[in-house]
Write a protein that holds these residues in place. Sequence first.
Motif, PDB file in Angstrom:
ATOM      1  N   LYS A   1       0.817  -1.256   0.064  1.00  0.00           N
ATOM      2  CA  LYS A   1       0.016   0.027   0.166  1.00  0.00           C
ATOM      3  C   LYS A   1       0.960   1.190   0.127  1.00  0.00           C
ATOM      4  O   LYS A   1       0.627   2.325  -0.847  1.00  0.00           O
ATOM      5  N   TYR A   2       2.033   1.047   0.776  1.00  0.00           N
ATOM      6  CA  TYR A   2       2.590   2.645   1.041  1.00  0.00           C
ATOM      7  C   TYR A   2       3.946   2.251   0.563  1.00  0.00           C
ATOM      8  O   TYR A   2       4.831   1.203   0.710  1.00  0.00           O
ATOM      9  N   ALA A   3       4.646   3.429  -0.261  1.00  0.00           N
ATOM     10  CA  ALA A   3       6.279   3.383  -0.384  1.00  0.00           C
ATOM     11  C   ALA A   3       7.114   3.634   0.489  1.00  0.00           C
ATOM     12  O   ALA A   3       8.370   3.712   0.164  1.00  0.00           O
ATOM     13  N   ASP A   4       6.652   4.371   1.620  1.00  0.00           N
ATOM     14  CA  ASP A   4       7.652   4.600   2.932  1.00  0.00           C
ATOM     15  C   ASP A   4       8.255   3.475   3.449  1.00  0.00           C
ATOM     16  O   ASP A   4       7.662   2.338   3.700  1.00  0.00           O
ATOM     17  N   CYS A   5       9.882   3.452   3.168  1.00  0.00           N
ATOM     18  CA  CYS A   5      10.551   2.339   3.681  1.00  0.00           C
ATOM     19  C   CYS A   5      10.782   2.432   5.248  1.00  0.00           C
ATOM     20  O   CYS A   5      11.147   3.679   5.614  1.00  0.00           O
ATOM     21  N   CYS A   6      10.603   1.608   5.979  1.00  0.00           N
ATOM     22  CA  CYS A   6      10.640   1.417   7.202  1.00  0.00           C
ATOM     23  C   CYS A   6      11.745   0.468   7.967  1.00  0.00           C
ATOM     24  O   CYS A   6      11.918  -0.673   7.353  1.00  0.00           O
ATOM     25  N   ILE A   7      12.422   1.163   8.854  1.00  0.00           N
ATOM     26  CA  ILE A   7      13.157   0.201   9.958  1.00  0.00           C
ATOM     27  C   ILE A   7      12.923   0.442  11.291  1.00  0.00           C
ATOM     28  O   ILE A   7      12.623   1.588  11.781  1.00  0.00           O
TER      29      ILE A   7
END
Length: 301
Positions: A289-295
């Motif tokens: 759904k989202y392109a935001d890359c997370c750690i």
Amino acid sequence: MFCTRCGEEIEPSSKFCTACGEPVGQTEVVPKTEELPEDLSAAPGQFQADVDGRAANPVRGAQQAASQSGVEQPRRSNTTVIVVAIIAAAAVIIVAILAFVFLSKGSSGNDADASAGQQQTLQQEQQDQQEASSQGSGSSQQQVQSGSEPDPDPEYTYTGMTHATATSYLPTGGINAKDYSPANVLDGNTATVWSEGDSGNGVGQSITLAADTTQKISGFRIYAGYQESDYLYDINTRPKDIKVTSAEGATATMTLKDAGRTYQEFVFDTPMITSELTFEILSVYPGSKYADCCISEISCY
């Protein structure tokens, strides 16, 4: 007139004895009279005198005498049978009790063995988990298979990264109700996350961890993606290839697996002596759904 065979009195005109069927002769036979012995069970073949003086069969005479006197023949006692039955029942009960005690002890022993086996299995599983944690996962030119932490160097004692900065991160507000700042990767909570704030999918963005003093860093553990839930992990983008660079210019490149809500661990071929490490995103696993890359979390050692 009496029968010559059985001694029964018969009519003079009778041709046969009405008691035994013996033919009747012309000569009258006078029955022989004997004293009645005290023992009614006289020897076979002997005659006993009837009460009225007539001869009688020994056995039938005894029975007739007993019947006429009104004395009932003695019956065999049931006491012996009852005693035997009680003894047999008691033996069965004792055998059943002994069998129950034996089986109970055997079951207790089996339960104890099973408990000991379960405890040993649990200890083995914990040991396997510890070994798996130390080895980590993923592949890289800088990763080693042992995964064991090196002996501490007295010159550089690792005290931990205490500061975090990033090239970008999502601001709080609107639908972004949570804090997505880089400090979240150092709070020890996988439910919080750093999410880069670039307009793309996060490739080229980086996060930098710093310490107050120069330290010897042998490796790190990373929780990639949004680890708060399976749903958030799936809909947001996760890093795939990353490059780690020290403040002194030493680099290491590694590939992360899209492993879900778990950590991956990497050990450098050569420990980095530095006070700062930068983690740059080179490629990603796209979110649904989202392109935001997370750690969610990074811990060095």
